[in-house]
Design a protein around this motif. Sequence first.
Motif, mmCIF file in Angstrom:
data_model
loop_
_atom_site.group_PDB
_atom_site.id
_atom_site.type_symbol
_atom_site.label_atom_id
_atom_site.label_comp_id
_atom_site.label_asym_id
_atom_site.label_seq_id
_atom_site.Cartn_x
_atom_site.Cartn_y
_atom_site.Cartn_z
ATOM 1 N N ARG A 101 -7.112 110.071 -38.361
ATOM 2 C CA ARG A 101 -8.508 109.650 -38.445
ATOM 3 C C ARG A 101 -9.395 110.873 -38.673
ATOM 4 O O ARG A 101 -9.176 111.923 -38.091
ATOM 5 C CB ARG A 101 -8.936 108.960 -37.153
ATOM 6 C CG ARG A 101 -8.354 107.572 -36.965
ATOM 7 C CD ARG A 101 -8.987 106.912 -35.765
ATOM 8 N NE ARG A 101 -8.507 105.552 -35.576
ATOM 9 C CZ ARG A 101 -9.075 104.686 -34.753
ATOM 10 N NH1 ARG A 101 -10.125 105.046 -34.033
ATOM 11 N NH2 ARG A 101 -8.584 103.467 -34.637
ATOM 12 N N GLU A 125 -12.228 103.045 -43.638
ATOM 13 C CA GLU A 125 -12.380 103.022 -42.196
ATOM 14 C C GLU A 125 -11.060 102.593 -41.568
ATOM 15 O O GLU A 125 -10.396 101.685 -42.054
ATOM 16 C CB GLU A 125 -13.506 102.073 -41.794
ATOM 17 C CG GLU A 125 -14.883 102.571 -42.210
ATOM 18 C CD GLU A 125 -16.007 101.650 -41.758
ATOM 19 O OE1 GLU A 125 -15.703 100.626 -41.093
ATOM 20 O OE2 GLU A 125 -17.176 101.948 -42.069
ATOM 21 N N SER A 127 -10.427 100.874 -39.177
ATOM 22 C CA SER A 127 -10.432 99.495 -38.700
ATOM 23 C C SER A 127 -10.663 98.474 -39.808
ATOM 24 O O SER A 127 -10.886 97.298 -39.513
ATOM 25 C CB SER A 127 -11.517 99.323 -37.633
ATOM 26 O OG SER A 127 -12.799 99.628 -38.175
ATOM 27 N N ALA A 139 -16.102 99.015 -46.341
ATOM 28 C CA ALA A 139 -15.405 99.894 -45.406
ATOM 29 C C ALA A 139 -14.386 100.780 -46.105
ATOM 30 O O ALA A 139 -13.549 101.404 -45.448
ATOM 31 C CB ALA A 139 -14.716 99.061 -44.324
ATOM 32 N N SER A 140 -14.450 100.867 -47.431
ATOM 33 C CA SER A 140 -13.504 101.699 -48.185
ATOM 34 C C SER A 140 -14.173 102.203 -49.453
ATOM 35 O O SER A 140 -14.988 101.504 -50.068
ATOM 36 C CB SER A 140 -12.230 100.917 -48.521
ATOM 37 O OG SER A 140 -12.534 99.712 -49.202
ATOM 38 N N TYR A 176 -17.635 114.592 -44.591
ATOM 39 C CA TYR A 176 -18.038 113.456 -43.747
ATOM 40 C C TYR A 176 -19.533 113.471 -43.460
ATOM 41 O O TYR A 176 -20.219 112.466 -43.653
ATOM 42 C CB TYR A 176 -17.234 113.476 -42.449
ATOM 43 C CG TYR A 176 -17.384 112.220 -41.622
ATOM 44 C CD1 TYR A 176 -16.449 111.196 -41.706
ATOM 45 C CD2 TYR A 176 -18.456 112.062 -40.744
ATOM 46 C CE1 TYR A 176 -16.588 110.042 -40.945
ATOM 47 C CE2 TYR A 176 -18.604 110.912 -39.982
ATOM 48 C CZ TYR A 176 -17.661 109.905 -40.099
ATOM 49 O OH TYR A 176 -17.812 108.763 -39.346
ATOM 50 N N PHE A 199 -21.191 107.521 -43.954
ATOM 51 C CA PHE A 199 -20.012 107.229 -43.147
ATOM 52 C C PHE A 199 -20.421 107.116 -41.679
ATOM 53 O O PHE A 199 -21.071 108.002 -41.135
ATOM 54 C CB PHE A 199 -18.965 108.329 -43.323
ATOM 55 C CG PHE A 199 -18.518 108.516 -44.745
ATOM 56 C CD1 PHE A 199 -18.148 107.432 -45.529
ATOM 57 C CD2 PHE A 199 -18.475 109.789 -45.311
ATOM 58 C CE1 PHE A 199 -17.737 107.602 -46.843
ATOM 59 C CE2 PHE A 199 -18.058 109.970 -46.623
ATOM 60 C CZ PHE A 199 -17.691 108.869 -47.391
ATOM 61 N N ALA A 201 -18.012 105.548 -39.256
ATOM 62 C CA ALA A 201 -16.831 105.277 -38.438
ATOM 63 C C ALA A 201 -15.718 106.215 -38.874
ATOM 64 O O ALA A 201 -15.755 106.774 -39.976
ATOM 65 C CB ALA A 201 -16.407 103.816 -38.605
ATOM 66 N N LEU A 203 -12.545 107.684 -40.564
ATOM 67 C CA LEU A 203 -11.939 107.348 -41.853
ATOM 68 C C LEU A 203 -10.488 107.806 -41.894
ATOM 69 O O LEU A 203 -10.113 108.782 -41.243
ATOM 70 C CB LEU A 203 -12.703 108.025 -42.985
ATOM 71 C CG LEU A 203 -14.198 107.737 -43.088
ATOM 72 C CD1 LEU A 203 -14.815 108.589 -44.205
ATOM 73 C CD2 LEU A 203 -14.467 106.264 -43.337
#
Length: 227
Positions: A101, A125, A127, A139-140, A176, A199, A201, A203
């Motif tokens: 992560r 992400e 999740s 989320a990507s 990030y 961002f 969360a 990654l």
Amino acid sequence: MAAALRAARLCHRAGRTVSSSPTAGLGRTGPASLSARRRFVFTATGNNVQFRLDERTAHSSLDLFKKDTGIIYRMLGLDPSKVQDNPERFRDWAVVLGDERIGGGRHYWEVTVKKSQEFRLGVAEASMSRDDCVGTNGASWVFGYARRKWFAMTGNKMVPVTQVGKADRVGILLDYEAGLLALVDVEKPRIVHSIKAPFRAPLCPAFGLWDGELLTHSGLQEPEGLK
């Protein structure tokens, strides 16, 4: 709206894997083991992240090799009954995540691609939904290659990338805090195209592959001169 629909059709036609049975490639919803959950404990916040591919997340059509740093696409994939039962696995799409992560810092890695006419490289992400394909949700964030053309993709929207040909090896730069993901021409070296995103969360490096194979190279120093 039309662009988004075209992107969805492309991912549907070319991204979903061919299975030998109606249930091939589908994940199960059993609890992950304690050791599996621990693989995502540490979060990289400095520079030069080093990662391997996380077999727990790999779709059943993807075989990991070279100490889990590369993947090979298999059209029929593995027998679902022989795939480890866990909820982290991508169920419908030939996608795998890295096992690290990233919650901060500036990181650079490279990818060698062989015998592939369709793939996606980027971040997601940790999740993100395992029912989605990388690039089709918020989320990507990925750079993709299909039909002999490059594109940037997030939220199911595609933007053409015109300054790069069919490269056998490319770089990915992630900053990030700056909200930057960039595709790097490793021969120059130079940034070919960048995606800006806030961002929020942790990654993971993310990869989609629909033919051929790819090999990841992490823990690298960022080339000089990239901005």
